[in-house]
Design an enzyme around this catalytic site. Structure first.
Site, PDB file in Angstrom:
ATOM      1  N   TRP A 130       7.502  -0.423   4.045  1.00  0.00           N
ATOM      2  CA  TRP A 130       8.014   0.332   2.891  1.00  0.00           C
ATOM      3  C   TRP A 130       9.398   0.875   3.176  1.00  0.00           C
ATOM      4  CZ3 TRP A 130       9.188   5.618   1.960  1.00  0.00           C
ATOM      5  CH2 TRP A 130       8.990   6.466   3.057  1.00  0.00           C
ATOM      6  N   ASP A 180       7.142  23.210 -24.735  1.00  0.00           N
ATOM      7  CA  ASP A 180       7.199  21.831 -24.229  1.00  0.00           C
ATOM      8  C   ASP A 180       8.301  21.768 -23.201  1.00  0.00           C
ATOM      9  OD1 ASP A 180       6.981  19.058 -23.860  1.00  0.00           O
ATOM     10  OD2 ASP A 180       6.485  18.753 -25.971  1.00  0.00           O
ATOM     11  N   HIS A 209      13.347  11.622   4.621  1.00  0.00           N
ATOM     12  CA  HIS A 209      12.717  12.863   5.038  1.00  0.00           C
ATOM     13  C   HIS A 209      12.587  13.855   3.885  1.00  0.00           C
ATOM     14  CE1 HIS A 209      10.662  15.522   7.613  1.00  0.00           C
ATOM     15  NE2 HIS A 209      11.308  16.463   6.953  1.00  0.00           N
ATOM     16  N   LYS A 261       4.124  29.827   5.751  1.00  0.00           N
ATOM     17  CA  LYS A 261       3.245  29.533   4.623  1.00  0.00           C
ATOM     18  C   LYS A 261       1.785  29.549   5.041  1.00  0.00           C
ATOM     19  CE  LYS A 261       6.171  26.979   1.580  1.00  0.00           C
ATOM     20  NZ  LYS A 261       5.673  27.694   0.400  1.00  0.00           N
ATOM     21  N   GLU A 319      12.139  13.088   0.997  1.00  0.00           N
ATOM     22  CA  GLU A 319      11.059  12.485   0.213  1.00  0.00           C
ATOM     23  C   GLU A 319       9.686  12.974   0.695  1.00  0.00           C
ATOM     24  OE1 GLU A 319      10.614  10.747  -2.405  1.00  0.00           O
ATOM     25  OE2 GLU A 319       8.595   9.933  -2.144  1.00  0.00           O
ATOM     26  N   THR A 330       7.177  26.516   7.697  1.00  0.00           N
ATOM     27  CA  THR A 330       5.862  25.945   7.393  1.00  0.00           C
ATOM     28  C   THR A 330       4.775  26.867   7.925  1.00  0.00           C
ATOM     29  OG1 THR A 330       6.888  23.788   7.670  1.00  0.00           O
ATOM     30  CG2 THR A 330       4.501  23.824   7.482  1.00  0.00           C
ATOM     31  N   ARG A 378       1.452   0.060  15.184  1.00  0.00           N
ATOM     32  CA  ARG A 378       1.196   0.002  13.755  1.00  0.00           C
ATOM     33  C   ARG A 378       1.718  -1.324  13.191  1.00  0.00           C
ATOM     34  NH1 ARG A 378       5.811   3.993  11.078  1.00  0.00           N
ATOM     35  NH2 ARG A 378       4.810   3.376   9.136  1.00  0.00           N
ATOM     36  N   SER A 381      -1.099  27.636  -3.172  1.00  0.00           N
ATOM     37  CA  SER A 381      -0.747  29.054  -3.336  1.00  0.00           C
ATOM     38  C   SER A 381      -1.264  29.608  -4.656  1.00  0.00           C
ATOM     39  CB  SER A 381       0.775  29.233  -3.298  1.00  0.00           C
ATOM     40  OG  SER A 381       1.290  28.698  -2.112  1.00  0.00           O
ATOM     41  N   HIS A 426      15.010  12.079  13.120  1.00  0.00           N
ATOM     42  CA  HIS A 426      13.813  12.099  13.975  1.00  0.00           C
ATOM     43  C   HIS A 426      12.958  10.842  13.745  1.00  0.00           C
ATOM     44  CE1 HIS A 426      11.757  14.780  10.718  1.00  0.00           C
ATOM     45  NE2 HIS A 426      11.497  13.526  10.457  1.00  0.00           N
ATOM     46  N   HIS A 427      13.289  10.075  12.720  1.00  0.00           N
ATOM     47  CA  HIS A 427      12.609   8.791  12.543  1.00  0.00           C
ATOM     48  C   HIS A 427      13.290   7.696  13.351  1.00  0.00           C
ATOM     49  CE1 HIS A 427      10.066  10.241   9.218  1.00  0.00           C
ATOM     50  NE2 HIS A 427      11.100  11.006   8.938  1.00  0.00           N
ATOM     51  N   SER A 483      12.865   6.947 -13.201  1.00  0.00           N
ATOM     52  CA  SER A 483      11.767   7.735 -13.741  1.00  0.00           C
ATOM     53  C   SER A 483      11.681   9.098 -13.057  1.00  0.00           C
ATOM     54  CB  SER A 483      10.453   6.964 -13.578  1.00  0.00           C
ATOM     55  OG  SER A 483       9.361   7.809 -13.801  1.00  0.00           O
ATOM     56  N   SER A 484      11.744   9.099 -11.732  1.00  0.00           N
ATOM     57  CA  SER A 484      11.648  10.375 -11.008  1.00  0.00           C
ATOM     58  C   SER A 484      12.800  11.294 -11.353  1.00  0.00           C
ATOM     59  CB  SER A 484      11.695  10.154  -9.496  1.00  0.00           C
ATOM     60  OG  SER A 484      10.677   9.322  -9.085  1.00  0.00           O
ATOM     61  N   HIS A 487       0.839  -1.199   0.000  1.00  0.00           N
ATOM     62  CA  HIS A 487       0.000   0.000   0.000  1.00  0.00           C
ATOM     63  C   HIS A 487       0.877   1.252   0.000  1.00  0.00           C
ATOM     64  CE1 HIS A 487      -2.799   3.102   1.348  1.00  0.00           C
ATOM     65  NE2 HIS A 487      -2.043   3.304   2.406  1.00  0.00           N
ATOM     66  N   TYR A 491       9.002  15.771   1.834  1.00  0.00           N
ATOM     67  CA  TYR A 491       8.821  17.128   1.309  1.00  0.00           C
ATOM     68  C   TYR A 491       8.651  17.138  -0.200  1.00  0.00           C
ATOM     69  CZ  TYR A 491       8.783  18.985   5.804  1.00  0.00           C
ATOM     70  OH  TYR A 491       8.364  19.242   7.064  1.00  0.00           O
TER      71      TYR A 491
END
Ligand code: HEM
Ligand SMILES: [Cu+2]
Lengths: 181, 552
Positions: free
Chosen positions: B145, B109, B256, B334, B258, B331, B453, B271, B305-306, B172-173, B80, B260
């Site tokens: 994951w 283009d 991390h 914003k 990622e 943040t 979890r 915005s 922090h993970h 790809s990314s 998932h 963002y």
């Protein structure tokens, strides 16, 4: 404006390759930092030289032993005592016992770990079964002494140190290396 | 989407329309075609990933094991996440960038159209590999994951498929990101200076740099896993002198930034939409740009922090705690800017605006729970509980996914020339907003009370929260069909929906994309457009320049 998109894209491809390399560079970087600051609880896996150190009889620290066999293998593995009270600066010997309860020979490697992390570099071992692979015949039991001391520089707040060993089965890897030499 | 070719007042008759049939889509190098492909692919993946989440929620409806075995449950949580992150959110944002970036900066283009085609067509193969593992001996990857060793190394036949799928997604990314950077930095229309670009372009530029910086690191990490398993290296194998904790450091150095990558384009979308429906210029344009850049920079120094609970020196715990909290500052800038944009605006609440407002409100809740998690001592309680699950779903679903939905509603009239049905759009919004909160708010409580979890069973005391959560999940999934039908009806002209919208579909909208006809012709801005003050007011605080447009 930058008028050559193709060249710009190639530069970015180089950056990508560089970052791929950086990922790999993190490995030695991490190990260097951990060694320099002794921060991942890893203990030296070669014999330490212990000169003449003054024994600090005024201080007593409890050293606890934890034994684990990786991957749910059925071997027996224990320390002869769960813990021992020590004075920093003095050498002690503790015996560990391991039995290969499986019906075939195997090679095992013990990996030590120390908590709290800042005690790791003050735990000095002159003899340990974790310095080398251990070969076990089918059903063999081994007595394996560990000779260690805590050096007196151990941070003052530490009154309890846990030394843990995990035994891993490395038979496959060891066989390959033997064949190689 | 469909029917560009039938558009009558084609701006450039010297160009041919698209090819006919399936080959059009396989061979296309047109940014609009590829944008469409990316979006269709992303929504297919959202659907597959959504079905997997329903398996999870069905199993967790009540305690005990009902429908699936624990092994399969773990495969579902792992797949998932991989499908949603790499197949849903990221390709959806790339699709939006494909469609909108060239139209927003006034070029015809992307800079590297063939690379663009490849970048897209890699994805079906990547996910074909990944999804095929569901049918293999030993099943799909089930170690989470995050792919932590040593657990992930116990994956069966699926393991090399997982690794190669991640490699392909990464390629790809990265190609997409390089394309976006090169396009934005080289192909802007004259007069479109960097600090006049629409914010969606800015946030994507910064996202693209993040992608180029961290996707290769992920590729390196999974390559190390591969060689650890099959080629006798021991990067992470303790018995060979490696360290599994090292993997976590490398993974989160990617991971991390990622998160963002998945939220900065959303900031850009919101915005764009809020000023349109508040009929005011965006408040604090420059500070938005700087805030985005600071967030991107900070995202590189907070990864641990993970990992608060893996055992770090106190100095490390403190550093990562404070660095993480620092992210709340840009943040917050914003969020306050969005609110200030609405302040005294003459607001209307069309569907894209509703989703944008839902974003601001609900994303902020996710930001707050993030701040709680950033407090090291309490993270020892929260870590690996449903509280973390609630946190990241608030930032990802009513955050990233709501912004994608908002963007589709906002630009679908431009893409297809047909208006979506406003009534059903609003129904879709309210159902989504209600059900998503039903799904994820109770998970905060279950997590605080200790529910772990990634476990298919739980203690009976958590039953009530889980029942509510599962009802919410099924409701949310069902509500999305309203959206799918509404959007497909615009693409294919169902229910007698006619083309014939003005170029500026929303009277409060500014930007070059609103100067081309609706639907946007197959080729736009073959000659660089004149960038007028009026189109730039979207991005600038100077309200006097708004004269050219109706101010309600
Ligand atoms: C104010 C901003 C944020 C802060 C302070 C923050 C903080 C944190 C912390 C401390 C954790 C680790 C919790 C644990 O595992 O014990 C975490 C997990 C997570 N966060 Fe955030 N976060 C923020 C924003 C975001 C955003 C914007 C996203 C994505 C769009 C995000 C996605 C995630 C994900 C996916 C995880 C869980 C990863 C996993 O373990 O599988 N967060 N966050
Ligand atoms: Cu993070």
């Amino acid at each position: 404006m930058n008028s050559n998109p193709r060249r710009h894209a190639l530069r970015l491809v180089l950056v990508t390759a560089g970052m791929f390399g950086f990922g790999y560079a993190l490995v030695p970087l991490y190990n260097m930092l951990c060694d320099a600051f002794g921060i991942n609880g890893k203990v030296a896996t070669t014999a330490a030289r212990v000169g003449t150190v003054e024994v600090d009889r005024s201080r007593t620290v409890t050293v606890e032993f934890v034994t684990t066999v990786n991957g749910g293998r059925p071997w027996k593995f224990r320390a002869e005592q769960a813990s021992i009270d020590v004075h920093p600066g003095q050498l002690y010997t503790v015996n560990f016992y391991a039995t290969n309860t499986e019906g075939h020979d195997l090679v095992a490697q013990a990996v030590p770990q120390v908590a709290p992390w800042d005690a790791a570099k003050h735990l000095r071992k002159t003899e340990c079964f974790c310095f080398n692979n251990q070969t076990f015949k089918a059903g063999e039991e081994k007595r394996m002494p560990v000779v260690f001391m805590l050096d007196p520089e151990l941070p003052a707040y530490v009154d309890r140190v846990t030394l843990s060993y995990t035994f891993f089965d490395v038979t496959d890897v060891a066989m390959q290396q033997n064949r190689g030499t | 989407m469909a029917h560009h070719d039938t558009h009558a007042d084609h701006a450039h008759d010297d160009h041919h329309g698209p090819e006919k049939g399936i080959m059009r889509w396989i061979k296309t190098t047109n940014h609009k075609d590829l944008g469409t492909l990316y979006l269709f692919f992303a929504f297919t993946m959202f659907f597959i990933g959504g079905l997997m989440s329903l398996v999870i929620r069905a199993e967790l409806f009540v305690p005990g094991l009902q429908f699936v075995q624990p092994e399969f449950f773990n495969q579902m949580t792992t797949m998932h996440a991989l499908v949603m992150i790499f197949g849903g959110v990221m390709p959806a944002f790339v699709g939006l960038a494909n469609w909108m970036v060239p139209m927003m900066i006034g070029c015809s283009d992307l800079a590297l159209p063939r690379v663009n085609n490849w970048g897209f067509w890699i994805l079906p193969f990547a996910f074909g590999l990944l999804l095929s593992t569901l049918f293999m001996d030993g099943g799909a990857p089930a170690g989470g994951w995050t792919m932590y060793p040593p657990l992930v190394l116990q994956t069966g036949e699926a393991f090399p498929f997982l690794i190669f799928a991640v490699h392909l997604m990464g390629i790809s990314s990265i190609t997409g990101a390089i394309n976006v950077v090169v396009t934005i930095l080289n192909m802007r229309a004259p007069g479109m200076t960097l600090l006049k670009m629409p914010l969606f372009v800015w946030t994507w530029l910064i996202t693209a740099y993040l992608l180029i910086a961290v996707m290769p690191v992920l590729a390196g990490a999974v390559t190390m896993l591969l060689t650890d398993k099959y080629f006798g290296t021991s990067f992470f194998t303790a018995s060979g002198g490696g360290d599994p904790v090292l993997f976590q450091h490398i993974f989160w150095f990617f991971g991390h930034p990622e998160v963002y990558i998945m939220i900065l384009p959303a900031f850009g979308i919101v915005s764009t939409i809020i000023p349109t429906f508040a009929r005011k210029a965006l408040f604090g344009y420059d500070s938005m740009v700087y805030a985005t850049a600071s967030i991107a920079f900070l995202s590189f120094i907070v990864w641990a922090h993970h990992m608060f609970t893996v055992g770090m020196p106190l100095a490390g715990e403190l550093f990562f705690m404070f660095a993480t909290m620092l992210i709340a500052v840009p943040t917050g800038v914003k969020v306050f800017n969005w609110v200030a944009t609405m302040w005294k605006g003459s607001m209307t609440f069309e569907t894209p605006m509703l989703f944008a407002l839902g974003f601001v409100f609900l994303f902020t809740i996710g930001g707050f729970s993030g701040l709680m998690l950033a407090i090291t001592p309490v993270d020892f309680q929260y870590h690996d509980t449903y509280f973390v699950v609630a946190h990241f779903h608030y930032v990802l679903v009513p955050g990233a996914v709501f912004s994608i939905i908002a963007a589709v509603y906002y630009w679908i009239p431009k893409w297809t020339g047909r208006m979506y049905n406003e009534f059903w759009g609003k129904v879709h919004f309210w159902l989504s907003a209600i059900f998503i909160n039903l799904t994820f708010f109770p998970q905060h409580f279950a997590g605080l009370a200790g529910m772990q979890r990634r476990v298919p069973d739980y203690a009976v005391q958590f039953t009530d929260w889980n029942v509510i959560s599962s009802i919410g999940a099924f409701g949310f999934f069902a509500a999305q069909f309203i959206f799918i039908i509404n959007i497909l009806a615009c693409c294919y002209g169902w229910f007698g929906r006619k083309q014939g919208l003005p170029a500026r579909v929303w009277e409060g909208a500014h930007g070059l994309e609103w100067t081309v006809p609706s639907p946007a012709p197959y080729h736009t801005f073959e000659d660089p457009p004149q960038v007028t003050e009026a189109e730039l007011t979207a991005v600038h605080d100077k309200t006097d320049a708004l004269d050219g447009h109706k101010l309600a």
